[in-house]
Design a protein around this motif. Structure first.
Motif, PDB file in Angstrom:
ATOM      1  N   ASP A 217       6.136 -44.053   1.485  1.00  0.00           N
ATOM      2  CA  ASP A 217       4.803 -43.775   2.029  1.00  0.00           C
ATOM      3  C   ASP A 217       3.825 -43.640   0.870  1.00  0.00           C
ATOM      4  O   ASP A 217       3.937 -42.726   0.048  1.00  0.00           O
ATOM      5  CB  ASP A 217       4.828 -42.486   2.853  1.00  0.00           C
ATOM      6  CG  ASP A 217       3.480 -42.195   3.506  1.00  0.00           C
ATOM      7  OD1 ASP A 217       2.615 -43.095   3.491  1.00  0.00           O
ATOM      8  OD2 ASP A 217       3.288 -41.079   4.010  1.00  0.00           O
TER       9      ASP A 217
ATOM     10  N   VAL B 112       0.446 -43.763   1.545  1.00  0.00           N
ATOM     11  CA  VAL B 112      -0.838 -43.488   2.204  1.00  0.00           C
ATOM     12  C   VAL B 112      -1.693 -42.496   1.418  1.00  0.00           C
ATOM     13  O   VAL B 112      -2.911 -42.716   1.273  1.00  0.00           O
ATOM     14  CB  VAL B 112      -0.603 -43.001   3.653  1.00  0.00           C
ATOM     15  CG1 VAL B 112      -1.905 -42.445   4.243  1.00  0.00           C
ATOM     16  CG2 VAL B 112      -0.079 -44.140   4.513  1.00  0.00           C
TER      17      VAL B 112
ATOM     18  N   SER C 291       1.939 -49.200   4.148  1.00  0.00           N
ATOM     19  CA  SER C 291       1.073 -48.018   4.160  1.00  0.00           C
ATOM     20  C   SER C 291      -0.358 -48.408   4.517  1.00  0.00           C
ATOM     21  O   SER C 291      -1.050 -47.691   5.257  1.00  0.00           O
ATOM     22  CB  SER C 291       1.113 -47.311   2.800  1.00  0.00           C
ATOM     23  OG  SER C 291       2.396 -46.773   2.543  1.00  0.00           O
TER      24      SER C 291
ATOM     25  N   ARG D  91      -0.563 -48.809   8.215  1.00  0.00           N
ATOM     26  CA  ARG D  91      -0.657 -47.532   8.926  1.00  0.00           C
ATOM     27  C   ARG D  91      -2.065 -46.953   8.857  1.00  0.00           C
ATOM     28  O   ARG D  91      -2.520 -46.275   9.774  1.00  0.00           O
ATOM     29  CB  ARG D  91       0.361 -46.538   8.357  1.00  0.00           C
ATOM     30  CG  ARG D  91       1.800 -46.863   8.721  1.00  0.00           C
ATOM     31  CD  ARG D  91       2.728 -45.708   8.438  1.00  0.00           C
ATOM     32  NE  ARG D  91       2.904 -45.462   7.020  1.00  0.00           N
ATOM     33  CZ  ARG D  91       3.831 -46.063   6.271  1.00  0.00           C
ATOM     34  NH1 ARG D  91       4.642 -46.974   6.801  1.00  0.00           N
ATOM     35  NH2 ARG D  91       3.950 -45.778   4.990  1.00  0.00           N
TER      36      ARG D  91
ATOM     37  N   GLN E 248       6.041 -51.415   0.398  1.00  0.00           N
ATOM     38  CA  GLN E 248       5.637 -50.118   0.950  1.00  0.00           C
ATOM     39  C   GLN E 248       4.121 -49.920   0.863  1.00  0.00           C
ATOM     40  O   GLN E 248       3.525 -49.263   1.716  1.00  0.00           O
ATOM     41  CB  GLN E 248       6.364 -48.985   0.226  1.00  0.00           C
ATOM     42  CG  GLN E 248       7.873 -48.994   0.400  1.00  0.00           C
ATOM     43  CD  GLN E 248       8.316 -48.929   1.856  1.00  0.00           C
ATOM     44  OE1 GLN E 248       7.617 -48.388   2.707  1.00  0.00           O
ATOM     45  NE2 GLN E 248       9.486 -49.500   2.152  1.00  0.00           N
TER      46      GLN E 248
END
Length: 387
Positions: A207, A209, A238, A241, A234
């Motif tokens: 993650d 983010v 991210s 998302r 990733q």
């Protein structure tokens, strides 16, 4: 009768012993990732080197001897890469070593090969310090991208293609990321550009983010990405998302393996640098290598199947360089081969025709002018065309 047969056999051995010795192969070692997320890149390096070796051997080899490729898997692990290099040099008695898919692996090998006085040619890893390693007697060469040059190209491409004014840097937290942080800062300063921010992520992060959110809040209009297959994927997930889709201009880490599988459909949004493509009008060398690849590997039906092409091309040109250096040396003594690299006049490679590619102060054969830009479409690396 047995005595006569034994005598004849002994005589035959004497007659052919010098020829047999002359025909002993010259071993070239290859240390690369043959398993894990970057195995596809390791296979590409293997194929490029193999095609070059078969081509050279078909013409009589080097110094009248065939070349032989001996591989070891480093699993993208610096400690295992060093063990593999030591085994190839000390046990297999290779005349030269090829390796360094990952910059941390290459950097782990560099002090050892310089101490062992073993020519080490890097066909992938781009960390600037690999060749610019400060050794008083440097045995490390590269036929690949180099971070400082790639970083200049990233900044120039982003400004030209996306009118980038405030890039955000998202970099893997390892020596490769550090190399590019330094290079990108210099390139941006030269271009009069200030970064929105610089964020790091670990190779096993799932993650990213928080880091990306900080860059978004800082007003980043483009992302400059440095990371290999797993961590780069990733970053893409991210962003999905977050619902944020800025342009992404990347070093070539995503090309090394199962990026589209891991990153998902938005893998296509990452534009990354390469040194070669089998698409378009190929040179005579390109046509020859493409034909050889199709003849040897059933899975290659066309240029889209040579993935990553950069691995094939860099390894092919690397073997040509090593063969030329050995020929110039006139023997397989490692120090003579190292000096042979400086004596190379011309090599007609896949990426380009190399004219005096190496000097005692220049151990990188490629420059920023030798790069092209690509993206994934499905599972194929294709030249980037802005729509």
């Amino acid at each position: 009768m047995f005595r006569n047969m034994a005598g004849a056999a002994f005589s035959t051995a004497l007659l052919f012993s010098s020829g047999a010795l002359a025909a002993d192969p010259i071993k070239i070692g290859l240390v690369t990732a043959l398993s894990g997320q970057s195995a596809r890149a390791g296979e590409a390096l293997t194929r490029g080197a193999t095609i070059a070796i078969e081509e050279i051997n078909a013409k009589g080899g080097v110094l009248g001897r065939p070349l032989e490729l001996v591989r070891r898997d480093d699993e993208s692990n610096p400690a295992k890469g060093l063990i593999a290099a030591r085994e190839l040099i000390q046990r297999e008695k290779v005349a030269a070593l090829i390796g360094g898919l990952d910059t941390p692996v290459a950097l782990a090998i560099v002090p050892f090969v310089n101490n062992a006085k073993m020519p080490f040619v890097v066909p992938w890893a781009a960390g600037t310090a690999i060749t610019q390693n400060g050794a008083s007697s440097n045995y490390v060469f590269r036929v690949s991208a180099m971070d400082d040059e790639v970083d200049k190209a990233i900044v120039q491409f982003a400004r030209k293609t996306y009118d980038t004014k405030k890039p955000g840097l998202i970099l893997v937290n390892n020596p490769w990321g550090e190399s590019n942080e330094h290079g990108l800062k210099l390139a941006m300063k030269a271009a009069g550009t200030e970064p929105a921010g610089i964020e790091k992520f670990e190779g096993n992060d799932v993650d990213v983010v928080p880091q990306l959110s900080r860059l978004k809040q800082a007003g980043a209009d483009t992302l400059f990405l440095v990371g290999n297959v797993g961590p780069a994927s990733q970053v893409v997930k991210s962003l999905d998302r977050m619902g944020w889709a800025p342009p992404i201009v990347s070093h070539w880490g995503p090309a090394g393996g199962r990026f589209t599988e891991l990153a998902g459909p938005n893998a296509k949004n990452v534009i990354f640098v390469q040194t070669y493509s089998f698409f378009g009008d190929l040179s005579p060398a390109g046509k020859k290598v493409m034909a050889a690849l199709q003849a040897k590997y059933p899975d290659i039906k066309g240029p889209a199947d040579v993935t990553p092409a950069v691995g094939v091309a860099n390894a092919y040109d690397t073997v040509l360089m090593i063969a030329s250096a050995i020929q110039k040396a006139g023997k397989t003594d490692p120090t003579a081969i190292r000096d042979g690299f400086y004596a190379i006049d011309r090599v007609d490679g896949l990426i380009k025709t190399y004219e005096k590619p190496f000097t005692q102060t220049k151990h990188d054969a490629l420059t920023e002018n030798d790069y092209i830009w690509t993206r994934f479409e499905d599972n194929r690396i294709l030249p980037f065309v802005k729509k």
